[in-house]
Write an enzyme that holds these catalytic residues in place. Structure first.
Site, PDB file in Angstrom:
ATOM      1  NE  ARG A  61     -44.626 -20.160  31.268  1.00 48.99           N
ATOM      2  CZ  ARG A  61     -45.560 -19.383  30.748  1.00 48.99           C
ATOM      3  NH1 ARG A  61     -45.247 -18.233  30.208  1.00 48.99           N
ATOM      4  NH2 ARG A  61     -46.822 -19.757  30.755  1.00 48.99           N
ATOM      5  NE  ARG A  85     -50.832  -9.320  28.123  1.00 50.29           N
ATOM      6  CZ  ARG A  85     -49.636  -9.022  28.615  1.00 50.29           C
ATOM      7  NH1 ARG A  85     -49.085  -7.849  28.412  1.00 50.29           N
ATOM      8  NH2 ARG A  85     -48.970  -9.927  29.328  1.00 50.29           N
ATOM      9  NE  ARG A  86     -46.305 -11.839  29.313  1.00 55.38           N
ATOM     10  CZ  ARG A  86     -46.242 -12.810  30.215  1.00 55.38           C
ATOM     11  NH1 ARG A  86     -46.058 -14.077  29.823  1.00 55.38           N
ATOM     12  NH2 ARG A  86     -46.370 -12.538  31.498  1.00 55.38           N
ATOM     13  CE  LYS A 100     -51.141 -14.108  34.845  1.00 60.15           C
ATOM     14  NZ  LYS A 100     -51.254 -15.429  34.222  1.00 60.15           N
ATOM     15  CG  ASP A 101     -54.670 -17.877  34.838  1.00 61.38           C
ATOM     16  OD1 ASP A 101     -54.163 -17.379  33.815  1.00 61.38           O
ATOM     17  OD2 ASP A 101     -54.004 -18.375  35.761  1.00 61.38           O
ATOM     18  CB  CYS A 145     -57.506 -18.362  25.029  1.00 60.83           C
ATOM     19  SG  CYS A 145     -57.943 -19.453  23.651  1.00 60.83           S
ATOM     20  CB  THR A 194     -44.274 -15.211  24.910  1.00 62.47           C
ATOM     21  OG1 THR A 194     -45.479 -14.746  25.536  1.00 62.47           O
ATOM     22  CG2 THR A 194     -44.345 -14.932  23.421  1.00 62.47           C
ATOM     23  NE  ARG A 240     -49.389 -23.314  28.456  1.00 63.33           N
ATOM     24  CZ  ARG A 240     -50.072 -24.418  28.734  1.00 63.33           C
ATOM     25  NH1 ARG A 240     -50.389 -25.271  27.778  1.00 63.33           N
ATOM     26  NH2 ARG A 240     -50.443 -24.671  29.961  1.00 63.33           N
ATOM     27  N   GLY A 241     -45.823 -23.864  30.550  1.00 63.05           N
ATOM     28  CA  GLY A 241     -45.321 -24.421  31.797  1.00 63.05           C
ATOM     29  C   GLY A 241     -45.371 -23.384  32.900  1.00 63.05           C
TER      30      GLY A 241
END
Length: 311
Positions: A156, A132-133, A82-83, A243, A128, A150-151
């Site tokens: 997180r 998408r989420r 996914k990255d 992105c 988040t 982030r992180g």
């Protein structure tokens, strides 16, 4: 592979190291006499705390790792699929040697108060970094306050416990990899929150001319995951997602038939274009193209373009 030692380059986060250990465990079964060496890399994206779009997207998680591989300082890179950018080809001279059997694709809610999504108060801060989420959550809970979060997964969880947000959305597979499924308070099925392209898939990337490494990695490839990844990646490629694109795509096998569900959302969740098709006589790549073009006919290009222009 230039030596009897297989050198695996990876990001240095705890989750990335856990992913490498999975690969090491599989290699111990298929190539028991092979020595495995880990080459850790801390990428610019790992150090960055702002929006990934300001850096150029998720590909920053893989670019510096790929550079080590291209330079010959490692033999294989382990990437979360996914990255990996879907709108452009792999770096010159690189190939995917295989995909591991797919992990859990679902997203989940982590709330220190043990609350489910429906139980969160109006105005609750939800962490988040995924558009998408955010888009899918906004469609059902527009009263929530979405904040950039982030992180790596461990960081997180620390931020959640520290009260920076009321809850956050994370990947189930990520929490499984670091042994923190205990933190999950609600799991969202794909019918509720459609996963991102490549969810739960680990890709093994190496140099295309490295026959020895290709041979070593071949037994680790899962054919079903390979077909699902091929459909999803073509779907994303045709849509030219980036992105800041709220795009979701999930291929799965149903009664030996490959089924691909795809969707494009506006950032506020008010627009949702969705479709699903089964493969029939299609190849996985053909299926991905067909689903993407069906969304284009619904107006996906305009929705994606509008999302790119939103600050």
């Amino acid at each position: 592979m230039s030596s009897p030692v297989l050198r695996i380059v990876t990001r240095s986060s705890p989750m990335a190291r856990a992913q490498v250990e999975r690969v090491r465990g599989l290699l111990a079964q298929t190539s028991p006499h092979l020595e495995v060496e880990v080459v850790p890399v801390t990428t610019t994206a790992d150090r960055w705390t702002g929006s990934l779009s300001a850096l150029g997207g998720k590909e920053n998680f893989v670019r510096e790792v790929d550079a080590v591989l291209a330079a010959g300082a490692a033999d294989v890179a382990v990437h979360c699929l996914k990255d990996m950018p879907g709108e452009k080809p792999l770096p010159p001279g690189m190939t995917i040697a295989g995909y591991l059997a797919r992990d859990d694709v679902r997203d989940c809610l982590v709330s220190p108060a043990g609350l489910r999504l429906a139980e969160l108060r109006a105005g609750a801060k939800i962490g988040t970094s995924s558009v998408r989420r955010r888009a899918q959550l906004a469609a059902v809970r527009p009263d929530l306050d979405f904040v950039l979060f982030r992180g790596n997964a461990n960081k997180r969880l620390e931020k959640i416990a520290g009260g920076e947000v009321d809850a956050a959305i994370l990947a189930v597979s990520g929490l499984q990899r670091i042994g923190r499924v205990d933190a999950i308070t609600e799991i969202f099925e794909p019918e509720v929150m459609l996963p991102p392209v490549g969810a739960g898939i680990l890709a093994l990337q190496c140099r295309a001319d490295d026959d020895a490494t290709l041979e070593v990695l071949a037994p680790l490839n899962d054919p079903a995951t390979w077909r699902e990844a091929a459909a999803e990646r073509m779907f994303l490629h045709v849509l030219q997602g980036h992105c800041n694109s709220p795009i979701a795509g999930y291929a799965t096998h149903v009664d030996d038939e490959l089924v691909l569900s795809g969707a494009v959302y506006s950032l506020d969740g008010k627009t949702a274009l969705a479709t699903a098709e089964d493969s029939g006589a299609f190849t996985p790549a053909d299926l991905g193209m067909s689903v993407a073009l069906a969304l284009v006919k619904q107006g996906a290009r305009d929705v994606i373009s509008a999302a790119a222009q939103t600050p």
